[in-house]
Design an enzyme around this catalytic site. Sequence first.
Site, PDB file in Angstrom:
ATOM      1  N   VAL A   3      33.764  42.713  37.527  1.00 54.13           N
ATOM      2  CA  VAL A   3      34.542  43.851  38.033  1.00 54.13           C
ATOM      3  C   VAL A   3      35.495  43.441  39.155  1.00 54.13           C
ATOM      4  CG1 VAL A   3      34.406  46.179  39.012  1.00 54.13           C
ATOM      5  CG2 VAL A   3      32.721  45.441  37.310  1.00 54.13           C
ATOM      6  N   ASP A  23      28.023  46.884  42.492  1.00 56.28           N
ATOM      7  CA  ASP A  23      27.480  47.111  43.835  1.00 56.28           C
ATOM      8  C   ASP A  23      26.029  46.633  43.966  1.00 56.28           C
ATOM      9  OD1 ASP A  23      29.791  48.209  44.896  1.00 56.28           O
ATOM     10  OD2 ASP A  23      29.327  50.183  44.112  1.00 56.28           O
ATOM     11  N   ARG A  66      39.249  52.080  52.292  1.00 49.28           N
ATOM     12  CA  ARG A  66      40.127  52.181  51.123  1.00 49.28           C
ATOM     13  C   ARG A  66      40.016  53.516  50.409  1.00 49.28           C
ATOM     14  NH1 ARG A  66      42.210  47.548  48.989  1.00 49.28           N
ATOM     15  NH2 ARG A  66      42.627  48.787  47.131  1.00 49.28           N
ATOM     16  N   LYS A  74      27.401  57.889  48.992  1.00 51.57           N
ATOM     17  CA  LYS A  74      28.663  57.669  49.706  1.00 51.57           C
ATOM     18  C   LYS A  74      29.854  57.900  48.783  1.00 51.57           C
ATOM     19  CE  LYS A  74      30.251  53.154  50.402  1.00 51.57           C
ATOM     20  NZ  LYS A  74      31.609  52.959  49.914  1.00 51.57           N
ATOM     21  N   ASN A  75      29.811  57.265  47.611  1.00 46.54           N
ATOM     22  CA  ASN A  75      30.991  57.276  46.746  1.00 46.54           C
ATOM     23  C   ASN A  75      31.166  58.580  45.974  1.00 46.54           C
ATOM     24  OD1 ASN A  75      31.611  54.826  47.773  1.00 46.54           O
ATOM     25  ND2 ASN A  75      30.854  53.643  46.007  1.00 46.54           N
ATOM     26  N   ASP A 128      41.044  42.940  50.944  1.00 46.01           N
ATOM     27  CA  ASP A 128      39.670  43.421  50.879  1.00 46.01           C
ATOM     28  C   ASP A 128      38.725  42.230  50.720  1.00 46.01           C
ATOM     29  OD1 ASP A 128      38.419  46.340  50.187  1.00 46.01           O
ATOM     30  OD2 ASP A 128      37.232  44.694  49.376  1.00 46.01           O
TER      31      ASP A 128
HETATM   32  N1  EPU Z   1      41.777  47.961  39.195  1.00 45.28           N
HETATM   33  C1  EPU Z   1      43.046  47.630  38.770  1.00 45.28           C
HETATM   34  N2  EPU Z   1      44.013  48.593  38.833  1.00 45.28           N
HETATM   35  C2  EPU Z   1      43.765  49.854  39.304  1.00 45.28           C
HETATM   36  C3  EPU Z   1      42.455  50.172  39.749  1.00 45.28           C
HETATM   37  C4  EPU Z   1      41.474  49.206  39.666  1.00 45.28           C
HETATM   38  O1  EPU Z   1      43.305  46.521  38.332  1.00 45.28           O
HETATM   39  O2  EPU Z   1      44.672  50.678  39.324  1.00 45.28           O
HETATM   40  C5  EPU Z   1      40.738  46.928  39.150  1.00 45.28           C
HETATM   41  C6  EPU Z   1      40.301  46.540  40.561  1.00 45.28           C
HETATM   42  O3  EPU Z   1      41.154  45.563  41.093  1.00 45.28           O
HETATM   43  C7  EPU Z   1      38.888  46.048  40.332  1.00 45.28           C
HETATM   44  C8  EPU Z   1      38.402  46.909  39.145  1.00 45.28           C
HETATM   45  O4  EPU Z   1      39.568  47.457  38.552  1.00 45.28           O
HETATM   46  O5  EPU Z   1      38.902  44.702  39.963  1.00 45.28           O
HETATM   47  C9  EPU Z   1      37.445  48.020  39.527  1.00 45.28           C
HETATM   48  O6  EPU Z   1      38.045  48.915  40.410  1.00 45.28           O
HETATM   49  P1  EPU Z   1      37.657  50.457  40.502  1.00 45.28           P
HETATM   50  O7  EPU Z   1      38.921  51.219  40.594  1.00 45.28           O
HETATM   51  O8  EPU Z   1      36.702  50.828  39.432  1.00 45.28           O
HETATM   52  O9  EPU Z   1      36.887  50.487  41.888  1.00 45.28           O
HETATM   53  P2  EPU Z   1      37.189  51.357  43.168  1.00 45.28           P
HETATM   54  O10 EPU Z   1      37.439  52.772  42.790  1.00 45.28           O
HETATM   55  O11 EPU Z   1      38.203  50.660  44.007  1.00 45.28           O
HETATM   56  C10 EPU Z   1      34.685  52.052  43.502  1.00 45.28           C
HETATM   57  C11 EPU Z   1      33.691  51.997  44.593  1.00 45.28           C
HETATM   58  C12 EPU Z   1      33.200  50.583  44.803  1.00 45.28           C
HETATM   59  C13 EPU Z   1      32.602  50.081  43.509  1.00 45.28           C
HETATM   60  C14 EPU Z   1      33.635  50.206  42.382  1.00 45.28           C
HETATM   61  C15 EPU Z   1      33.096  49.820  41.027  1.00 45.28           C
HETATM   62  C16 EPU Z   1      34.357  53.760  46.058  1.00 45.28           C
HETATM   63  C17 EPU Z   1      34.888  54.168  47.366  1.00 45.28           C
HETATM   64  N3  EPU Z   1      34.274  52.480  45.820  1.00 45.28           N
HETATM   65  O12 EPU Z   1      35.791  51.256  43.925  1.00 45.28           O
HETATM   66  O13 EPU Z   1      32.181  50.630  45.788  1.00 45.28           O
HETATM   67  O14 EPU Z   1      32.210  48.748  43.656  1.00 45.28           O
HETATM   68  O15 EPU Z   1      34.100  51.565  42.297  1.00 45.28           O
HETATM   69  O16 EPU Z   1      32.026  50.610  40.680  1.00 45.28           O
HETATM   70  O17 EPU Z   1      33.981  54.605  45.238  1.00 45.28           O
HETATM   71  C18 EPU Z   1      31.324  50.224  47.902  1.00 45.28           C
HETATM   72  O18 EPU Z   1      30.710  51.282  47.821  1.00 45.28           O
HETATM   73  O19 EPU Z   1      31.203  49.475  48.886  1.00 45.28           O
HETATM   74  C19 EPU Z   1      32.224  49.799  46.861  1.00 45.28           C
HETATM   75  C20 EPU Z   1      32.958  48.710  46.964  1.00 45.28           C
END
Ligand code: EPU
Length: 418
Positions: free
Chosen positions: A327, A305, A93, A22-23, A117
Amino acid sequence: MDRFVVHAGRPLAGEVRVSGAKNAALKQMAASLLARGRTVLRNVPEIADVAVMAEVLGAIGATVTRHEPAVLVIDVPDEIVPEAPYDLVTRMRASINVLGPLLGRCGRARVALPGGDNIGRRKLDMHFRGLEAMGASFERRHGFIEARTPGLVGARTVLDFPSVGATENILTAAVLAQGTTIIENAAREPEIVDLAAFLNRMGATIFGSGTPTITVQGVSELFPVEHEVVGDRIEAGTFLMACGIAGGEVEINGTRMEHLDLVVMKLGEMGLKVSPTSQGLWARSDGRLSAVDIATLPFPGFGTDFMPLAVTLLAVAQGTSIVTENVFDGRFGFVDELLRLGADIHTEGRHAVVRGVHRLSGAPVRALDVRAGAALVLAGLAADGETVVHDPYHVDRGYVNLAAKLASLGADVHRAST
Ligand code: EPU
């Protein structure tokens, strides 16, 4: 009133194939906007989130069609509308992933800000900082983020945390920027490596994906290509955990063991045997597993995850485990549902103390997000009586036929609707 209905049953046996990740698929769909013409993505999972991203691309002006179950064809016209509307961004998102490609391609973007969220705060500050360093400016207006640039210019960005989304947005903006971009402390997830592989195939010049330093030399144009999406390591991990919970022997095809190193190591410590095969993984569980401590971290650490699935497995393991979520700051909400099933878990901030019990006790519960929902389905495999998991649409966001795939391994799980 759709729901999953689960009963504990025989140990699992047989082979199952994981779908595309998915991601990875969602990000590659967004990145397809960078090239005019017809992109073909293979191994794209038939899940609700992919349908939402198709709507996002449709709103922007692209045409997305499924030619075969796992093949997505994306036609991107010369003129696109660089805007992601609120109703789609709130549904998913990952819509925010169009920001980088739109800025790179159009020099402007208007993307609704995602709201709250279920798994914790999800800030976007690193996305904006990285893009600002490349010459973009941002304004928040009426719930939208409005981005503009006279032309992106390569820059060096140091992320304060290896954020998956920030790495992806900066990467997909940098490929068409003038000059060289360096992303330090970049996320190293296999889905990032697959995105970079897709972009390189399109004509980008990216080095170092999968390491903490990604270097991008901007090019003036990208071209549409065909690409096969990497297998879903989280889905593979779900079947590994299911084998740990229900017992049995399974082959999980369509994935790679090196994408699951730490998960396999922890499960090995618990007593689950896992080996690589030419197609993916083999696993066997010969009895009740033992407790182990787990702390989530960005890849190659133990992925967040996998955490709800692991907590469920530990809830029926022998002994006491401490699970630390590093995380996201609100990802233990599902524990209340596990308590309804008779688990013995105490949470305190980022920590959970899980005292393994022999059996859970079936009850109606609710899926709160995609992974927590899958975890509750697995919990039903170790529960006396009937477990009913409501709100299965959360699970549909990320899994292709989870119930049917588990049933093909002999689990007593089905999806009911009335
Ligand atoms: N964060 C910040 N500032 C930012 C970006 C992130 O503080 O600018 C923090 C977030 O608040 C969080 C942490 O960093 O606490 C991790 O966030 P990250 O950006 O790595 O996650 P994401 O891109 O929002 C993706 C996956 C998630 C998965 C995470 C971690 C997708 C669509 N989502 O989220 O997957 O848990 O990386 O690996 O790729 C899911 O598949 O259901 C899912 C939640």
